[in-house]
Design an enzyme around this catalytic site. Structure first.
Site, PDB file in Angstrom:
ATOM      1  N   ASP A  12      -3.129   9.607 -10.987  1.00 38.76           N
ATOM      2  CA  ASP A  12      -3.222   8.502 -11.963  1.00 38.76           C
ATOM      3  C   ASP A  12      -1.864   8.227 -12.601  1.00 38.76           C
ATOM      4  O   ASP A  12      -1.430   7.071 -12.714  1.00 38.76           O
ATOM      5  CB  ASP A  12      -4.217   8.865 -13.084  1.00 38.76           C
ATOM      6  CG  ASP A  12      -5.659   8.710 -12.608  1.00 38.76           C
ATOM      7  OD1 ASP A  12      -5.849   8.233 -11.471  1.00 38.76           O
ATOM      8  OD2 ASP A  12      -6.581   9.070 -13.367  1.00 38.76           O
ATOM      9  N   ASP A  30       0.867  -1.187   0.000  1.00 39.86           N
ATOM     10  CA  ASP A  30       0.000   0.000   0.000  1.00 39.86           C
ATOM     11  C   ASP A  30       0.901   1.233   0.000  1.00 39.86           C
ATOM     12  O   ASP A  30       1.844   1.327   0.794  1.00 39.86           O
ATOM     13  CB  ASP A  30      -0.899  -0.017   1.247  1.00 39.86           C
ATOM     14  CG  ASP A  30      -1.948   1.081   1.226  1.00 39.86           C
ATOM     15  OD1 ASP A  30      -3.143   0.758   1.092  1.00 39.86           O
ATOM     16  OD2 ASP A  30      -1.564   2.274   1.326  1.00 39.86           O
ATOM     17  N   ASP A  42      -4.642   2.531  -4.003  1.00 39.70           N
ATOM     18  CA  ASP A  42      -3.164   2.543  -4.067  1.00 39.70           C
ATOM     19  C   ASP A  42      -2.596   1.246  -3.485  1.00 39.70           C
ATOM     20  O   ASP A  42      -1.485   1.232  -2.975  1.00 39.70           O
ATOM     21  CB  ASP A  42      -2.598   3.789  -3.367  1.00 39.70           C
ATOM     22  CG  ASP A  42      -2.963   3.835  -1.888  1.00 39.70           C
ATOM     23  OD1 ASP A  42      -3.812   3.001  -1.453  1.00 39.70           O
ATOM     24  OD2 ASP A  42      -2.423   4.681  -1.148  1.00 39.70           O
TER      25      ASP A  42
END
Ligand SMILES: Nc1nc2c(ncn2[C@@H]2O[C@H](COP(=O)(O)OP(=O)(O)OP(=O)(O)O)[C@@H](O)[C@H]2O)c(=O)[nH]1
Length: 367
Positions: free
Chosen positions: A257, A240, A283
């Site tokens: 993005d 993460d 993420d």
């Protein structure tokens, strides 16, 4: 089409008729020659008295009757000849009667008998009539031949035109069917491509192109089954990003993005062929490692992954600072089911977050 076949059929018919006429003209000449031969045999005998000439006479007689028979047979299909041939047959009979009579007269009355000289004149007269009839027949046949030739030319032209038209039609049909087949093929290929794309989209993340959460489930199930049956191990690295929300908030989603794409590309650089990387969502990324022997290999890999973001990442001209927190769970060491293993890895990742982020943690065993 029917028209072309009719023209070709007639072409063959008229060609045969023309050949027949040619044969008849040849036979008419042969008939004249056969009578003349017989006559010369008779004359030779009358002049010399040699019986050898009687053979020539007989040969001429037999040739004459053979040719007459041929002409009669041919006249079955050409009725136009029949009256002329009928007259010729009578004259030929007459001619041979006179030839025979002359021989008889000479044998009995001598060469200079007045009957003989009269009979000779009669013989010449009949021969002239025969020649005239033969000439008339030949003229008629020559005229007929011309007609047939004219019909043949017409049918040949019709056949050529018909053939060309048929060729054009066939080429047209072939081109049309080729075009339709090509179009059909293009449609099939297009449909296949669309179906393939749809299937790819169902299994992959649109932004990074990595396999998506759904694929993670499938891949883990397969890996688990293989490991279970071969008594091997595998590991899940739950990753993460750290500080991603901040970048999103500060620079907007577009930059966020672009950063996710860059992160995915960087991860790929340190992976081996057998490793499986996917975007779990947001993420979060999942890495499945199934080809390793020692735990140390996992720690080295985790360190390399963290190291990827030790320097700011340049995205759209912006130096972005992020990190990655990793939780590691091993099968069968930490859990014996996929679901539990994922849970352990997720929990370990949170442990990394809690203990300061940008680090890795191994899960604790679940029983
Ligand atoms: N640009 C972008 N942002 C996304 C996308 N999916 C999720 N996010 C955002 O990513 C963020 C993830 O939240 P967090 O994991 O709490 O963010 P973080 O700053 O990394 O927090 P920590 O994990 O505690 O370090 C949220 O703000 C989501 O809106 C995406 O496809 N593109």
């Amino acid at each position: 089409m029917l028209w072309l076949f009719t023209a070709m059929y007639q072409l063959v018919y008229y060609s045969e008729q023309k050949d027949l006429v040619d044969r008849q003209r040849y036979d008419i000449v042969a008939l004249g020659k056969a009578i003349t031969n017989a006559e010369s045999g008779q004359r030779g005998y009358l002049l010399t008295g040699h019986t050898l000439f009687l053979d020539t006479l007989e040969r001429g007689r037999s040739e004459t009757s053979t040719v007459m028979a041929k002409l009669d047979a041919q006249a079955q299909s050409l009725t136009l000849l029949r009256p002329g041939l009928q007259r010729i047959r009578q004259l030929v009979h007459q001619k041979f009667d006179i030839l025979d009579q002359n021989i008889q007269v000479q044998l009995h009355a001598g060469e200079f008998s007045p009957h003989l000289s009269l009979s000779k004149d009669k013989g010449r007269e009949v021969m002239k009539l025969i020649d005239d009839e033969l000439l008339d027949l030949d003229r008629k046949l020559a005229h007929l031949r011309e007609n047939f030739e004219h019909e043949i030319r017409k049918r040949m032209l019709a056949s050529v035109v018909g053939g060309v038209l048929l060729g054009v039609v066939i080429i047209g049909v072939l081109l049309f069917s080729y075009r339709s087949t090509t179009l059909l093929l293009e449609q099939v290929l297009e449909t296949q491509a669309v179906a393939k794309q749809a299937s790819h989209q169902a299994d992959h993340d649109l932004l990074t192109g990595l396999p998506n959460r759904r694929s993670v489930g499938v891949h883990l199930d397969n890996t688990y089954q293989l490991a279970r049956h071969t008594s091997k191990q595998f590991a899940i690295l739950f990753m993460d990003l750290d500080g991603f929300k901040l970048i999103n908030d500060k620079y907007g989603h577009e930059v966020g993005d672009a950063l996710l794409i860059e992160v995915a590309n960087r991860f790929k650089k340190v992976l081996r062929q057998s490793d499986f990387l996917a975007r779990q969502g947001g993420d979060e990324f999942i890495l499945v490692v199934s080809n390793y022997l020692y735990r140390q290999e996992l720690t080295q890999l985790a360190q390399r992954l963290i190291q990827l973001f030790s320097e700011p990442v340049m995205v759209l001209g912006l130096p972005l600072e992020i990190g990655v927190s990793i939780g590691i769970a091993e099968y069968p060491h930490h859990a014996k089911q996929v679901k539990q293993l994922l849970h352990v890895a997720d929990k370990a990742m949170y442990d990394s977050k809690k203990s300061g982020k940008n680090r890795y943690s191994f899960g604790s065993e679940t029983r």
